[in-house]
Design a protein around this motif. Structure first.
Motif, PDB file in Angstrom:
ATOM      1  N   GLU A   1       0.534   4.074  -2.927  1.00 21.73           N
ATOM      2  CA  GLU A   1       0.295   5.478  -2.556  1.00 21.73           C
ATOM      3  C   GLU A   1       1.372   6.386  -3.142  1.00 21.73           C
ATOM      4  O   GLU A   1       1.087   7.450  -3.691  1.00 21.73           O
ATOM      5  CB  GLU A   1       0.266   5.608  -1.034  1.00 21.73           C
ATOM      6  N   GLU A   2       2.638   5.949  -3.049  1.00 20.69           N
ATOM      7  CA  GLU A   2       3.739   6.754  -3.578  1.00 20.69           C
ATOM      8  C   GLU A   2       3.637   6.912  -5.101  1.00 20.69           C
ATOM      9  O   GLU A   2       3.875   7.994  -5.633  1.00 20.69           O
ATOM     10  CB  GLU A   2       5.089   6.151  -3.206  1.00 20.69           C
TER      11      GLU A   2
ATOM     12  N   HIS B   1       0.928   6.915  -6.935  1.00 19.14           N
ATOM     13  CA  HIS B   1      -0.136   7.888  -7.214  1.00 19.14           C
ATOM     14  C   HIS B   1       0.322   9.305  -6.868  1.00 19.14           C
ATOM     15  O   HIS B   1       0.025  10.250  -7.592  1.00 19.14           O
ATOM     16  CB  HIS B   1      -1.422   7.517  -6.486  1.00 19.14           C
ATOM     17  N   ALA B   2       1.053   9.453  -5.775  1.00 18.43           N
ATOM     18  CA  ALA B   2       1.566  10.776  -5.395  1.00 18.43           C
ATOM     19  C   ALA B   2       2.539  11.319  -6.442  1.00 18.43           C
ATOM     20  O   ALA B   2       2.591  12.519  -6.695  1.00 18.43           O
ATOM     21  CB  ALA B   2       2.244  10.709  -4.029  1.00 18.43           C
TER      22      ALA B   2
ATOM     23  N   PRO C   1       0.806  -1.226   0.000  1.00 15.56           N
ATOM     24  CA  PRO C   1       0.000   0.000   0.000  1.00 15.56           C
ATOM     25  C   PRO C   1       0.841   1.278   0.000  1.00 15.56           C
ATOM     26  O   PRO C   1       0.473   2.270  -0.625  1.00 15.56           O
ATOM     27  CB  PRO C   1      -0.825  -0.095   1.284  1.00 15.56           C
ATOM     28  N   PHE C   2       1.999   1.261   0.668  1.00 18.97           N
ATOM     29  CA  PHE C   2       2.873   2.429   0.687  1.00 18.97           C
ATOM     30  C   PHE C   2       3.371   2.736  -0.728  1.00 18.97           C
ATOM     31  O   PHE C   2       3.385   3.894  -1.154  1.00 18.97           O
ATOM     32  CB  PHE C   2       4.053   2.206   1.629  1.00 18.97           C
TER      33      PHE C   2
END
Length: 162
Positions: A111-112, A114-115, A107-108
């Motif tokens: 998320e990264e 997408h960021a 998940p990290f």
């Protein structure tokens, strides 16, 4: 270039994956989904960067060509996260649709990605039939989505005109 010529421009698919088996599965299943677009394969992140930033003696991106990049995270020479970071920091390349297609489901990292600006994130399923389904759905998506054409940097355009 006329509007009709632009409409006819084919989206070129770029697959960056160092795993031959995964890359072949992606290509085969895009073809099975009816995607007949040109596909270029890259074996490491540096090849992708050389292509987009028109460096080295490798093949180089063309002006007025729409591209979609299918990018793995775990690659040699430069990982997919760094490739994504460099592409999305460039004023012209940031328009490029980047779809992460990777075995990583952390998940990290999702998320990264997408960021950093990835447009979509697909986890390569371990089960073959689920992987085939995911890639076929990706093929349908690519066939209907509007993809922006990329321009060359002004410096490169001036060099070509000389």
């Amino acid at each position: 270039m006329t509007e009709t010529e632009r409409e006819k421009k084919e989206v070129v698919l770029l697959i960056a994956d160092d795993d031959d088996g995964h890359a072949e599965l992606i290509i085969q299943n895009l073809r099975r989904a009816g995607v007949t677009n040109t596909i270029h394969r890259f074996y490491n992140g540096q090849e992708v960067i050389d292509f987009f930033f028109r460096s080295n003696n490798a093949i180089k991106r063309q002006e007025h060509t729409p591209y979609v990049l299918l990018l793995d995270i775990r690659m040699p020479r430069m990982d997919g996260m760094e490739v994504l970071r460099q592409i999305k920091q460039d004023p012209e390349l940031k328009k490029l649709p980047v779809i992460m297609v990777t075995t990583t489901d952390d998940p990290f990292e999702i998320e990264e990605c997408h960021a950093l600006g990835c447009n979509s994130y697909i986890t390569k399923p371990v089960e073959y039939s689920a992987f085939v389904t995911a890639i076929q759905q990706l093929g349908l998506f690519i066939s209907i989505v509007q993809i922006p054409e990329l321009q060359l940097p002004k410096k490169t355009q001036e060099q070509q005109n000389q």
